[in-house]
Design a protein around this motif. Structure first.
Motif, PDB file in Angstrom:
ATOM      1  N   ASN A 164       0.853  -1.201   0.000  1.00 13.00           N
ATOM      2  CA  ASN A 164       0.000   0.000   0.000  1.00 13.00           C
ATOM      3  C   ASN A 164       0.881   1.241   0.000  1.00 13.00           C
ATOM      4  N   ARG A 165       1.048   1.842  -1.165  1.00  9.27           N
ATOM      5  CA  ARG A 165       1.903   3.016  -1.309  1.00  9.27           C
ATOM      6  C   ARG A 165       1.293   4.268  -0.684  1.00  9.27           C
ATOM      7  N   ASN A 166       0.019   4.205  -0.296  1.00  9.08           N
ATOM      8  CA  ASN A 166      -0.664   5.385   0.245  1.00  9.08           C
ATOM      9  C   ASN A 166      -0.587   5.484   1.764  1.00  9.08           C
ATOM     10  N   LEU A 167       0.146   4.571   2.404  1.00 13.33           N
ATOM     11  CA  LEU A 167       0.256   4.626   3.858  1.00 13.33           C
ATOM     12  C   LEU A 167       0.943   5.919   4.291  1.00 13.33           C
ATOM     13  N   LEU A 168       0.463   6.476   5.389  1.00 16.16           N
ATOM     14  CA  LEU A 168       1.039   7.709   5.914  1.00 16.16           C
ATOM     15  C   LEU A 168       2.365   7.428   6.600  1.00 16.16           C
ATOM     16  N   GLY A 169       3.368   8.244   6.278  1.00 16.23           N
ATOM     17  CA  GLY A 169       4.636   8.130   6.970  1.00 16.23           C
ATOM     18  C   GLY A 169       4.542   8.732   8.360  1.00 16.23           C
ATOM     19  N   PRO A 170       5.547   8.508   9.193  1.00 19.61           N
ATOM     20  CA  PRO A 170       5.561   9.147  10.518  1.00 19.61           C
ATOM     21  C   PRO A 170       5.711  10.653  10.365  1.00 19.61           C
ATOM     22  N   TYR A 171       5.358  11.378  11.396  1.00 23.12           N
ATOM     23  CA  TYR A 171       5.514  12.835  11.383  1.00 23.12           C
ATOM     24  C   TYR A 171       6.996  13.174  11.315  1.00 23.12           C
ATOM     25  N   LYS A 172       7.344  14.155  10.496  1.00 20.23           N
ATOM     26  CA  LYS A 172       8.741  14.524  10.274  1.00 20.23           C
ATOM     27  C   LYS A 172       9.461  14.864  11.580  1.00 20.23           C
ATOM     28  N   GLY A 173       8.788  15.610  12.455  1.00 18.55           N
ATOM     29  CA  GLY A 173       9.413  15.980  13.724  1.00 18.55           C
ATOM     30  C   GLY A 173       9.733  14.772  14.591  1.00 18.55           C
ATOM     31  N   GLU A 174       8.896  13.739  14.510  1.00 14.50           N
ATOM     32  CA  GLU A 174       9.136  12.517  15.270  1.00 14.50           C
ATOM     33  C   GLU A 174      10.405  11.825  14.784  1.00 14.50           C
ATOM     34  N   VAL A 175      10.563  11.709  13.479  1.00 11.22           N
ATOM     35  CA  VAL A 175      11.734  11.042  12.919  1.00 11.22           C
ATOM     36  C   VAL A 175      13.002  11.826  13.241  1.00 11.22           C
ATOM     37  N   GLU A 176      12.924  13.132  13.102  1.00  8.98           N
ATOM     38  CA  GLU A 176      14.091  13.970  13.401  1.00  8.98           C
ATOM     39  C   GLU A 176      14.497  13.851  14.866  1.00  8.98           C
ATOM     40  N   GLN A 177      13.505  13.823  15.774  1.00 10.36           N
ATOM     41  CA  GLN A 177      13.809  13.687  17.198  1.00 10.36           C
ATOM     42  C   GLN A 177      14.415  12.326  17.488  1.00 10.36           C
ATOM     43  N   ALA A 178      13.893  11.278  16.834  1.00 12.34           N
ATOM     44  CA  ALA A 178      14.424   9.930  17.034  1.00 12.34           C
ATOM     45  C   ALA A 178      15.868   9.834  16.556  1.00 12.34           C
ATOM     46  N   LEU A 179      16.153  10.416  15.399  1.00 17.34           N
ATOM     47  CA  LEU A 179      17.519  10.405  14.887  1.00 17.34           C
ATOM     48  C   LEU A 179      18.439  11.192  15.809  1.00 17.34           C
ATOM     49  N   ASN A 180      17.936  12.261  16.353  1.00 19.92           N
ATOM     50  CA  ASN A 180      18.725  13.087  17.256  1.00 19.92           C
ATOM     51  C   ASN A 180      19.011  12.372  18.577  1.00 19.92           C
ATOM     52  N   ASP A 181      18.021  11.590  19.053  1.00 23.91           N
ATOM     53  CA  ASP A 181      18.170  10.887  20.331  1.00 23.91           C
ATOM     54  C   ASP A 181      18.974   9.598  20.216  1.00 23.91           C
ATOM     55  N   GLY A 182      19.148   9.089  18.989  1.00 24.71           N
ATOM     56  CA  GLY A 182      19.794   7.787  18.795  1.00 24.71           C
ATOM     57  C   GLY A 182      21.121   7.631  19.518  1.00 24.71           C
ATOM     58  N   PRO A 183      22.088   8.543  19.332  1.00 28.46           N
ATOM     59  CA  PRO A 183      23.384   8.397  20.017  1.00 28.46           C
ATOM     60  C   PRO A 183      23.261   8.409  21.543  1.00 28.46           C
ATOM     61  N   THR A 184      22.340   9.220  22.070  1.00 26.64           N
ATOM     62  CA  THR A 184      22.146   9.277  23.523  1.00 26.64           C
ATOM     63  C   THR A 184      21.643   7.938  24.055  1.00 26.64           C
ATOM     64  N   LEU A 185      20.702   7.333  23.338  1.00 29.57           N
ATOM     65  CA  LEU A 185      20.157   6.046  23.769  1.00 29.57           C
ATOM     66  C   LEU A 185      21.201   4.938  23.648  1.00 29.57           C
TER      67      LEU A 185
END
Length: 590
Positions: free
Chosen positions: A187-208
């Motif tokens: 299903n190509r029409n599935l909604l992606g995650p919110y951009k701010g969520e992904v950016e925060q997750a990428l930012n938190d990755g090294p800390t975790l």
């Protein structure tokens, strides 16, 4: 960890507490034993599809198992849940014990809610997984100081499986990406995650990642290094893959489809329409703000402050920041003062043991920025209690800016936060369930934010009259914040206010720091849309029930007896609690 999204997911997120002496738990009543046999049917499904979750709840025998992400579990999970619901419905037909019948209804509803939520997420959302956060949660829960050393050692087996080092297993990062691509192909029409969520997750990755390594290094676990080294490389590569493949598909609009947001509210225990919730909360906000101005005026007169407006007075009081090395002694002192008032005023029965309060680590700040209570195991508990975890800020954002809180590290705020998270709030709430021998249905499968947070906000209100004026002002601010949540969360998800508008409102009108306002805004739009409304709504429903009991009993109403009765019921929904109070507590008091 899996496609399964049990209502108890909000409970599962890592348990961490210190060793305490524990009084003997209540002997299990016959109806509880029977009810727990019914609950085991659903627990078996949890254990089958999310063994990590079962372990964290206290179910034995799954310490080395991990969720099978090598295949799509949606159909298999639904089939098993439907089969359990059918069994429970069959048992309900012949059950005569009213409490067991109530618990059967709770279990059936939990299964039905799971099916509905899973179907909606399947219909709308791309299955993006923040693998680093999930693995940090598993490591943190397993290395809890209360977990026996021999069980802690089993984290190595899990890490080796996550890393694909065990025969028959592949790296969890590869599997998560495969499931994502599989769904996108379907299903190509599935909604992606919110951009701010992904950016925060990428930012938190090294800390975790660092938090995970620190936990392992400080433990007595042997042989974790090779698996961690492999996971470190895999998670770093996974984040790069997310940045390249997921971030471009992330949606700029934070709003969820209306069906999904409504389901979120339902899962958290809010059973009214968002518009009705907004109307109730707006009215309460105005009323609480008036009370704050009265209290602030008294403080301004007492301290000769030039501006009696509640915002100006709070700003002055917040300047009394406590040095870092004195924060924990201050909160310990507050706890003692609150407990003394509880006993003197006959508010609720307290245990003689001490409650646990500690500061969060940087990784815990990243994973859950707001102060919180880590609940104990609710199944197979052998002496654990919850702990109040005091967070100190958020990790730097994508621009490198650090947002530090000043909301909890000053004298006046310590009163109501301690009452909420420790006693007579969450810590006491979960301890009473364990000591009273509450059924699994009521402790686990009835678990939602309305049932849990309603009591904690009620506990704040119970303590407010016995606090100094500055403590009372910030108790009112906390209630103001909960009312604001109950209209800002729906409004931002309905498109009636922007995320930036939410943040500025919380800073200007509620008096939150930029760090606190930022994590609140993130909570509404991607960390947990809908959850923040549960505090206000749960408090309202509990206060309605108490007032109904007071009207029925008048001079015979006993506050301590009422509060003890409420805690002994477990986490039953508001309607069931009201029924128990009016049909059991009120007649007994008469």
């Amino acid at each position: 960890m899996s496609n399964t999204n049990w209502k108890l997911r909000s409970l599962i997120g890592g348990l961490g507490f210190a060793v305490l002496a524990m009084p003997a738990l209540a002997a299990e009543q016959a109806w509880v034993t029977k009810s727990n046999g019914n609950a085991k049917l659903l627990l078996n499904v949890v254990a089958k599809y999310s063994p990590e979750s079962a372990t964290e709840l206290g179910v034995d025998g799954f310490d080395e198992q991990i969720t099978d992400m090598s295949r799509d579990l949606f159909d298999a999970t639904n089939k098993d849940v439907r089969a359990v619901i059918a069994q429970l419905q069959q048992r309900l037909k012949s059950e005569t014990d009213p409490k067991v019948r109530q618990d059967l209804e709770i279990l059936i509803k939990a299964g039905q809610d799971q099916l509905r939520s899973a179907a909606l997420k399947r219909k709308y959302l791309m299955p993006y997984v923040d693998v680093g956060q999930l693995l940090f949660g598993v490591v943190r829960a397993t290395l809890d100081p209360r977990i026996p050393k021999e069980r802690q050692q089993l984290i190595v087996a899990r890490l080796e499986k996550y890393a694909g080092l065990t025969k028959g297993y592949r790296p969890i990062t590869e599997l998560a990406n495969e499931r994502l691509q599989e769904r996108l192909k379907a299903n190509r029409n599935l909604l992606g995650p919110y951009k701010g969520e992904v950016e925060q997750a990428l930012n938190d990755g090294p800390t975790l990642l660092k938090g995970m390594k620190d936990l392992l290094a400080k433990s007595d676990v042997k042989g974790w290094e090779p698996a961690y080294a492999a996971l470190e490389k895999q998670l770093t590569a996974y984040d790069a893959q997310v940045r390249a493949q997921v971030l471009p598909k992330a949606r700029a609009d934070h709003r969820l489809p209306a069906e999904l947001y409504a389901d979120n509210l339902h899962q958290f225990g809010v059973d009214i329409a968002p518009q009705e919730l907004v109307a109730k909360a707006l009215t309460s906000f105005a009323e609480i703000r008036n009370q704050m101005n009265i209290t602030a005026g008294l403080i301004a007169r007492e301290r000769k402050l030039p501006n009696p407006d509640y915002r100006a007075v709070m700003k002055e009081l917040k300047k009394q920041q406590i040095p870092a090395d004195q924060v924990m002694p201050l909160y310990a002192e507050r706890l003692g003062q609150i407990e003394a008032a509880v006993r003197q005023q006959g508010i609720v029965s307290l245990p003689s043991r001490k409650a646990v309060i500690r500061l969060a680590t940087p990784a815990e700040n990243a994973r859950q920025p707001a102060p919180h209570m880590n609940p104990p195991r609710l199944i197979g508990n052998t002496g654990e209690y919850g702990e109040f975890v005091l967070t100190t800020g958020m990790p730097p954002d994508a621009s490198g800016k650090s947002l530090v809180f000043d909301d909890f590290t000053h004298q006046a705020a310590s009163w109501t936060l301690t009452a909420h998270e420790a006693r007579p709030g969450h810590e006491l709430q979960f301890a009473k369930m364990l000591e009273a021998g509450v059924s699994t249905a009521r402790a686990v499968f009835a678990f939602n934010s309305v049932n849990v947070e309603g009591w904690a906000l009620y506990a704040e209100a119970e303590m407010q009259p016995y606090e100094p004026l500055d403590g009372q002002l910030f108790a009112l601010q906390a209630r103001l914040q909960r009312a604001a949540r109950a209209f800002l969360d729906p409004m931002v998800n309905l498109g009636e206010i922007t995320p930036e508008g939410v943040k500025s409102f919380l800073m200007d009108e509620v008096g939150l720091s930029e760090g606190m306002a930022t994590q609140e805004m993130q909570r509404y739009i991607f960390r947990s849309p809908g959850q923040a409304t549960s505090y206000f709504y749960g408090y309202q429903r509990l206060m309605e029930t108490r007032q109904a009991a007071e009207v029925a009993l008048r001079q015979k109403f006993n506050r301590q007896a009422f509060n003890d009765f409420v805690l002994a019921q477990g986490l039953v929904p508001p309607a069931l609690l009201r029924k128990a109070v009016m049909q059991e507590f009120v007649p007994a008091q008469r």
